[in-house]
Design a protein around this motif. Structure first.
Motif, PDB file in Angstrom:
ATOM      1  N   ALA A   1       0.821  -1.248  -0.137  1.00  0.00           N
ATOM      2  CA  ALA A   1      -0.139  -0.033   0.020  1.00  0.00           C
ATOM      3  C   ALA A   1       0.903   1.233  -0.017  1.00  0.00           C
ATOM      4  CB  ALA A   1      -0.958  -0.019   1.359  1.00  0.00           C
ATOM      5  N   ALA A   2       1.986   1.220   0.665  1.00  0.00           N
ATOM      6  CA  ALA A   2       2.877   2.621   0.972  1.00  0.00           C
ATOM      7  C   ALA A   2       3.416   2.592  -0.381  1.00  0.00           C
ATOM      8  CB  ALA A   2       3.877   2.148   2.054  1.00  0.00           C
ATOM      9  N   HIS A   3       3.895   1.499  -1.202  1.00  0.00           N
ATOM     10  CA  HIS A   3       4.530   1.691  -2.238  1.00  0.00           C
ATOM     11  C   HIS A   3       3.458   2.286  -3.431  1.00  0.00           C
ATOM     12  CE1 HIS A   3       6.607   0.105  -6.210  1.00  0.00           C
ATOM     13  NE2 HIS A   3       7.646   0.593  -5.560  1.00  0.00           N
ATOM     14  N   ALA A   4       2.401   1.788  -3.467  1.00  0.00           N
ATOM     15  CA  ALA A   4       1.290   2.268  -4.503  1.00  0.00           C
ATOM     16  C   ALA A   4       1.118   3.736  -4.215  1.00  0.00           C
ATOM     17  CB  ALA A   4       0.154   1.500  -4.187  1.00  0.00           C
ATOM     18  N   ALA A   5       1.303   4.159  -2.878  1.00  0.00           N
ATOM     19  CA  ALA A   5       1.176   5.686  -2.482  1.00  0.00           C
ATOM     20  C   ALA A   5       2.189   6.339  -3.032  1.00  0.00           C
ATOM     21  CB  ALA A   5       0.759   5.718  -1.207  1.00  0.00           C
ATOM     22  N   GLY A   6       3.403   5.666  -3.480  1.00  0.00           N
ATOM     23  CA  GLY A   6       4.629   6.463  -3.707  1.00  0.00           C
ATOM     24  C   GLY A   6       5.776   6.371  -3.044  1.00  0.00           C
ATOM     25  N   VAL A   7       5.653   5.484  -2.086  1.00  0.00           N
ATOM     26  CA  VAL A   7       6.871   5.453  -0.849  1.00  0.00           C
ATOM     27  C   VAL A   7       7.821   4.533  -1.688  1.00  0.00           C
ATOM     28  CG1 VAL A   7       7.702   4.854   1.408  1.00  0.00           C
ATOM     29  CG2 VAL A   7       5.570   5.825   0.848  1.00  0.00           C
ATOM     30  N   GLU A   8       9.152   4.721  -1.487  1.00  0.00           N
ATOM     31  CA  GLU A   8      10.313   4.052  -2.064  1.00  0.00           C
ATOM     32  C   GLU A   8      11.325   3.766  -1.223  1.00  0.00           C
ATOM     33  OE1 GLU A   8      10.327   2.990  -4.881  1.00  0.00           O
ATOM     34  OE2 GLU A   8       8.797   4.085  -5.993  1.00  0.00           O
ATOM     35  N   THR A   9      10.924   3.980   0.071  1.00  0.00           N
ATOM     36  CA  THR A   9      12.020   3.564   1.156  1.00  0.00           C
ATOM     37  C   THR A   9      11.448   2.605   2.011  1.00  0.00           C
ATOM     38  OG1 THR A   9      13.498   5.366   0.779  1.00  0.00           O
ATOM     39  CG2 THR A   9      13.753   4.256   2.702  1.00  0.00           C
ATOM     40  N   TYR A  10      11.918   1.469   2.356  1.00  0.00           N
ATOM     41  CA  TYR A  10      11.516   0.480   3.496  1.00  0.00           C
ATOM     42  C   TYR A  10      12.714  -0.255   3.927  1.00  0.00           C
ATOM     43  CZ  TYR A  10       8.041  -2.996   4.927  1.00  0.00           C
ATOM     44  OH  TYR A  10       7.199  -4.078   5.854  1.00  0.00           O
ATOM     45  N   ALA A  11      12.595  -0.143   5.524  1.00  0.00           N
ATOM     46  CA  ALA A  11      13.289  -0.729   6.450  1.00  0.00           C
ATOM     47  C   ALA A  11      12.444  -1.914   7.217  1.00  0.00           C
ATOM     48  CB  ALA A  11      14.326   0.057   7.391  1.00  0.00           C
ATOM     49  N   ILE A  12      13.178  -3.091   7.387  1.00  0.00           N
ATOM     50  CA  ILE A  12      12.515  -4.006   8.212  1.00  0.00           C
ATOM     51  C   ILE A  12      13.494  -4.855   8.985  1.00  0.00           C
ATOM     52  CG2 ILE A  12      12.629  -5.764   6.205  1.00  0.00           C
ATOM     53  CD1 ILE A  12       9.839  -6.718   7.224  1.00  0.00           C
ATOM     54  N   VAL A  13      12.692  -5.369  10.286  1.00  0.00           N
ATOM     55  CA  VAL A  13      13.486  -6.319  11.014  1.00  0.00           C
ATOM     56  C   VAL A  13      12.866  -7.693  10.769  1.00  0.00           C
ATOM     57  CG1 VAL A  13      14.125  -7.109  13.169  1.00  0.00           C
ATOM     58  CG2 VAL A  13      13.917  -4.561  13.018  1.00  0.00           C
ATOM     59  N   THR A  14      13.780  -8.477  10.629  1.00  0.00           N
ATOM     60  CA  THR A  14      13.678  -9.989  10.194  1.00  0.00           C
ATOM     61  C   THR A  14      14.334 -11.117  11.402  1.00  0.00           C
ATOM     62  OG1 THR A  14      15.163 -10.299   8.543  1.00  0.00           O
ATOM     63  CG2 THR A  14      12.918  -9.871   7.782  1.00  0.00           C
ATOM     64  N   ALA A  15      15.174 -11.740  10.854  1.00  0.00           N
ATOM     65  CA  ALA A  15      15.879 -12.537  11.826  1.00  0.00           C
ATOM     66  C   ALA A  15      17.118 -13.106  11.133  1.00  0.00           C
ATOM     67  CB  ALA A  15      15.237 -13.633  12.437  1.00  0.00           C
ATOM     68  N   MET A  16      18.228 -13.355  12.183  1.00  0.00           N
ATOM     69  CA  MET A  16      19.384 -14.134  11.520  1.00  0.00           C
ATOM     70  C   MET A  16      18.950 -15.521  10.976  1.00  0.00           C
ATOM     71  SD  MET A  16      22.870 -14.908  13.399  1.00  0.00           S
ATOM     72  CE  MET A  16      22.174 -15.962  14.744  1.00  0.00           C
ATOM     73  N   GLY A  17      19.461 -16.119   9.931  1.00  0.00           N
ATOM     74  CA  GLY A  17      19.073 -17.300   9.546  1.00  0.00           C
ATOM     75  C   GLY A  17      17.851 -17.472   8.591  1.00  0.00           C
ATOM     76  N   SER A  18      16.992 -16.304   8.312  1.00  0.00           N
ATOM     77  CA  SER A  18      15.885 -16.117   7.554  1.00  0.00           C
ATOM     78  C   SER A  18      16.111 -16.990   6.269  1.00  0.00           C
ATOM     79  CB  SER A  18      15.558 -14.712   7.495  1.00  0.00           C
ATOM     80  OG  SER A  18      15.016 -14.357   8.822  1.00  0.00           O
ATOM     81  N   SER A  19      15.276 -17.766   5.727  1.00  0.00           N
ATOM     82  CA  SER A  19      15.370 -18.331   4.308  1.00  0.00           C
ATOM     83  C   SER A  19      13.945 -18.853   4.074  1.00  0.00           C
ATOM     84  CB  SER A  19      16.324 -19.340   4.556  1.00  0.00           C
ATOM     85  OG  SER A  19      16.283 -20.220   3.386  1.00  0.00           O
ATOM     86  N   ALA A  20      13.604 -18.582   2.804  1.00  0.00           N
ATOM     87  CA  ALA A  20      12.385 -18.893   2.519  1.00  0.00           C
ATOM     88  C   ALA A  20      12.259 -20.564   2.104  1.00  0.00           C
ATOM     89  CB  ALA A  20      11.803 -18.371   1.130  1.00  0.00           C
ATOM     90  N   ASN A  21      13.496 -20.963   2.008  1.00  0.00           N
ATOM     91  CA  ASN A  21      13.607 -22.467   1.811  1.00  0.00           C
ATOM     92  C   ASN A  21      13.930 -23.348   3.098  1.00  0.00           C
ATOM     93  OD1 ASN A  21      13.486 -22.113  -1.068  1.00  0.00           O
ATOM     94  ND2 ASN A  21      15.517 -21.577  -0.777  1.00  0.00           N
ATOM     95  N   SER A  22      13.870 -22.650   4.353  1.00  0.00           N
ATOM     96  CA  SER A  22      14.240 -23.500   5.500  1.00  0.00           C
ATOM     97  C   SER A  22      12.880 -24.531   5.657  1.00  0.00           C
ATOM     98  CB  SER A  22      13.969 -22.465   6.602  1.00  0.00           C
ATOM     99  OG  SER A  22      14.364 -23.182   7.707  1.00  0.00           O
ATOM    100  N   ARG A  23      13.201 -25.544   6.342  1.00  0.00           N
ATOM    101  CA  ARG A  23      12.344 -26.562   6.850  1.00  0.00           C
ATOM    102  C   ARG A  23      11.602 -26.003   8.185  1.00  0.00           C
ATOM    103  NH1 ARG A  23      15.215 -31.633   8.235  1.00  0.00           N
ATOM    104  NH2 ARG A  23      16.856 -30.399   9.063  1.00  0.00           N
ATOM    105  N   PHE A  24      11.951 -25.103   8.677  1.00  0.00           N
ATOM    106  CA  PHE A  24      11.339 -24.743  10.210  1.00  0.00           C
ATOM    107  C   PHE A  24      10.511 -23.476   9.770  1.00  0.00           C
ATOM    108  CE2 PHE A  24      15.536 -26.772  10.936  1.00  0.00           C
ATOM    109  CZ  PHE A  24      15.101 -27.885  11.706  1.00  0.00           C
ATOM    110  N   PHE A  25       9.470 -23.528  10.470  1.00  0.00           N
ATOM    111  CA  PHE A  25       8.542 -22.439  10.522  1.00  0.00           C
ATOM    112  C   PHE A  25       8.983 -21.051  10.579  1.00  0.00           C
ATOM    113  CE2 PHE A  25       4.647 -20.045  12.173  1.00  0.00           C
ATOM    114  CZ  PHE A  25       4.169 -20.034  10.805  1.00  0.00           C
ATOM    115  N   TYR A  26       9.539 -20.842  11.691  1.00  0.00           N
ATOM    116  CA  TYR A  26       9.898 -19.161  11.963  1.00  0.00           C
ATOM    117  C   TYR A  26      10.732 -18.735  11.071  1.00  0.00           C
ATOM    118  CZ  TYR A  26      11.445 -15.331  14.705  1.00  0.00           C
ATOM    119  OH  TYR A  26      11.722 -13.988  15.032  1.00  0.00           O
ATOM    120  N   PRO A  27      12.150 -19.298  10.573  1.00  0.00           N
ATOM    121  CA  PRO A  27      12.821 -18.805   9.677  1.00  0.00           C
ATOM    122  C   PRO A  27      12.342 -19.021   8.248  1.00  0.00           C
ATOM    123  CG  PRO A  27      13.822 -20.841  10.435  1.00  0.00           C
ATOM    124  CD  PRO A  27      12.562 -20.548  11.277  1.00  0.00           C
TER     125      PRO A  27
END
Length: 211
Positions: free
Chosen positions: A98-124
């Motif tokens: 929604a922010a990008h659609a409104a013209g915002v071009e800067t985003y910063a986010i906190v995730t976690a060490m070890g984040s991986s979309a391919n992880s077998r574990f739910f949290y990472p």
């Protein structure tokens, strides 16, 4: 800068809020929350029990320059996987789009060490998926902070995390820097600095850089 801050009542988010409100470079902080925040002249605090209900107004009404997302919970606190996904995946992506659609071009986010979309574990895996899908939105400047354990006093009790923090403090002298506790204030500085700099491209800040 007019900044949208998500997760302002959390550990890293509350530190980011205080830092942003004290910064001369920030003219306004829009911080939607479920419960009211302490008033401040530079703070706009829409309150709604379901943050997603604030999405249309927040994205379109405040002429935002950047988004900082410090949303995060645990499955134990959320109660179900679905509730956890709502906080840690659905809200960051929905507000990002929604922010990008409104013209915002800067985003910063906190995730976690070890984040991986391919992880077998739910949290990472969830953290990796939110990184992947926010990258796909197309922000000109995207910063992803991947802390280890976050240090600081929380409003809610996280028993497993509390035990891990105690162990990590004991082992600090022998732990590699990347596995040491990251103070919430250090994460807040990294987030706000990234939003203010708006450096083009996608950038990761690892735990070793937030000690």
């Amino acid at each position: 800068m007019r900044l949208l801050l998500l997760g302002a009542t959390g550990l890293a988010g509350s530190r980011t809020l205080a830092l942003a409100l004290s910064s001369d470079a920030v003219s306004a902080v829009i911080a939607p929350t479920r419960t009211p925040l302490t008033p401040h002249p530079k703070l706009v605090n829409p309150v709604e029990s379901r943050l997603v209900d604030l999405l249309p107004a927040v994205a379109a009404s405040y002429e935002l320059d950047a988004v900082i997302c410090a949303l995060g919970t645990t499955q134990a606190i959320a109660g179900t996987k679905e509730a956890f996904l709502h906080v840690d995946y659905e809200l960051p992506v929905a507000f990002g789009k929604a922010a990008h659609a409104a013209g915002v071009e800067t985003y910063a986010i906190v995730t976690a060490m070890g984040s991986s979309a391919n992880s077998r574990f739910f949290y990472p895996r969830t953290k990796g998926e939110v990184e992947r899908d926010i990258r796909a939105i197309g922000f000109q400047s995207l910063t992803i902070c991947r802390p280890s354990l976050i240090g600081g006093e929380r409003k809610e009790t996280r028993r497993a995390e509390g035990a891990a923090l105690k162990l990590a403090r004991l082992l600090t002298p022998i732990l590699p820097k990347k596995y040491r506790i990251n103070p919430a204030s250090s994460i807040a500085h990294a987030l706000l600095n990234a939003a203010l700099a708006s450096k083009p491209g996608c950038h990761w800040i690892g735990s070793e850089a937030m000690n």
